[in-house]
Scaffold this motif. Sequence first.
Motif, PDB file in Angstrom:
ATOM      1  N   PRO A   1       1.301  -1.605  -0.012  1.00 26.46           N
ATOM      2  CA  PRO A   1       0.066   0.181   0.054  1.00 26.46           C
ATOM      3  C   PRO A   1       0.780   0.787   0.304  1.00 26.46           C
ATOM      4  O   PRO A   1       2.151   0.670   0.650  1.00 26.46           O
ATOM      5  N   THR A   2       0.295   2.269   0.018  1.00 23.64           N
ATOM      6  CA  THR A   2       0.954   4.073  -0.266  1.00 23.64           C
ATOM      7  C   THR A   2       1.132   3.716   0.596  1.00 23.64           C
ATOM      8  O   THR A   2       0.170   4.284   1.319  1.00 23.64           O
ATOM      9  N   PRO A   3       2.472   4.322   1.354  1.00 21.07           N
ATOM     10  CA  PRO A   3       1.628   5.163   2.930  1.00 21.07           C
ATOM     11  C   PRO A   3       0.623   5.902   3.556  1.00 21.07           C
ATOM     12  O   PRO A   3       0.878   7.413   2.317  1.00 21.07           O
TER      13      PRO A   3
ATOM     14  N   SER B   1       6.940   6.325   7.274  1.00 21.75           N
ATOM     15  CA  SER B   1       6.773   5.492   6.382  1.00 21.75           C
ATOM     16  C   SER B   1       7.616   3.935   6.805  1.00 21.75           C
ATOM     17  O   SER B   1       8.781   4.398   6.442  1.00 21.75           O
TER      18      SER B   1
ATOM     19  N   GLU C   1      11.060   2.877  -4.461  1.00 17.60           N
ATOM     20  CA  GLU C   1      10.407   3.091  -5.020  1.00 17.60           C
ATOM     21  C   GLU C   1       9.239   3.930  -4.713  1.00 17.60           C
ATOM     22  O   GLU C   1       8.946   4.731  -4.836  1.00 17.60           O
ATOM     23  N   LYS C   2       8.086   2.223  -3.759  1.00 18.35           N
ATOM     24  CA  LYS C   2       7.555   2.839  -3.063  1.00 18.35           C
ATOM     25  C   LYS C   2       7.533   3.587  -1.469  1.00 18.35           C
ATOM     26  O   LYS C   2       6.627   4.254  -1.746  1.00 18.35           O
TER      27      LYS C   2
ATOM     28  N   LYS D   1       9.708   6.499  -1.376  1.00 21.20           N
ATOM     29  CA  LYS D   1      10.001   7.577  -1.554  1.00 21.20           C
ATOM     30  C   LYS D   1       9.589   7.902  -2.907  1.00 21.20           C
ATOM     31  O   LYS D   1      11.039   7.351  -4.023  1.00 21.20           O
ATOM     32  N   PRO D   2       8.092   7.880  -3.450  1.00 20.14           N
ATOM     33  CA  PRO D   2       7.746   8.138  -4.988  1.00 20.14           C
ATOM     34  C   PRO D   2       8.387   8.876  -5.552  1.00 20.14           C
ATOM     35  O   PRO D   2       8.955  10.197  -4.572  1.00 20.14           O
TER      36      PRO D   2
END
Length: 453
Positions: A51-53, A327, A449-450, A452-453
């Motif tokens: 999931p996105t933080p 996160s 990458e996830k 720190k987009p």
Amino acid sequence: MKFVRIFLKVLLGLVILILLFLAVSLAPVDETPYQQMPYYTRTKERLTQLPTPPAAKTPIRAGWAKANITPPYSTPTGGYGARRGKHWHVVSDSIFARAIVLDNGSTKVAMIGLDLLITPPTVVEALKKRLPEVGLRWENIYTGAIHSHNSMGGWAPGLVGQLIAGGYDEKIVTRVTEGILAAIRAAQMNMAPVQVGYGEVDASDHIYNRIGSSGPTGPLDGLIHLLKLKKASGESALLCTFSGHATLYEDSMWNYLSRDYPGSLVDRLEKKSADFAVFMAGAVGSTGPEARGKTDFQEIRNYAGDLALRIERTVPEIQTKSDSALSILTLPLDLREPHPRVIGNWRVRPWLFYAVYGDYPSDLKALRIGQTVLLGTPCDYSGEFVADFKPLAAKKGINLMITSFDGGYIGYVTPDKYYNRTTYETRDMNWFGPYNGAYFEEMMMGLLEKIKP
């Protein structure tokens, strides 16, 4: 003549039994590229589905505390297999579980630093059951260890566990688990808004690459990485990571319980650089410490003292500021079948490996605190990989800290180009076959990458 016939029949029977055992116990190394393997597909899918933080609700708050986990009785020494489970009898310095708890209103995380060889998989299993007692889950935990080879053992069942950590003692697992929970509880009692800052200083002259004895190698991560947290009261905490193996005690010094140089370093930091300090082993796979001193005790004082001097000059220069970015991501890893090699390019089959070691789940972790990201690995992770992450970290504008021993333990992960070298790190301790280096890098960069987009 009858005796000879009986002898030959018995001998033939033994040969047949040995051949049958070898047939069911050994198999050739599977060199199928990892991208073509089912374990890669499963882990890649998990990475994609993370999931996105969640967005922060408040600036980061933090608290910290430690719990003394020194046992009141002698235990096996966790470290060198050459010690064969011998018990220490002299407490050179006490051992602790240390916790830093952070919260931004949406995410709560506990960073756990253990004065042990690794984060024992048995302790992880116990924590997964008991963390709800302190309002957390395993997915909220980031762990590391100092990797002292003179610390408490007794936490690993099985034959391999016996070699690494001596005879298994369930009371040790409980003691470590209780210490972690106590440190988390105490840390949660003193939480307050903090400012966050990062610093680093070179200490590459204090390490060398042990694989270098077998041929050319690449550069290691020789930086001391520092994450500073500071409350409005002026109270501060310092997380320190470094890639020097804590092996300044020789095999013959099994009689001492000690945190090795990380313990001496932390004690010094808490006197001069911070109110609270935590050390986690960095990318230590294949690194040895450059020791200076006539005795092990001198080596520890000299080693820790010089690292401390460099840190003491750096800490005042670390700029801290309020930040809300917090996160954590946990990526459960599937792995290639166990591949410990025993004869040439032949390895033991999975059933035999699991029988002597056990089957423990392993994760990769990513933790973002402000503009710093920590990547945690379940192994002795090679410092040669760190350079490969620097371009992506620079592109993301983040400071990167890579640590080892985040929970499960899968042996050493070293660059794939060394797979066929006959060194301890690349042969004896490579338990999961070829291409693990590239596999770990791909998944860790995916986590970066996830988070720190």
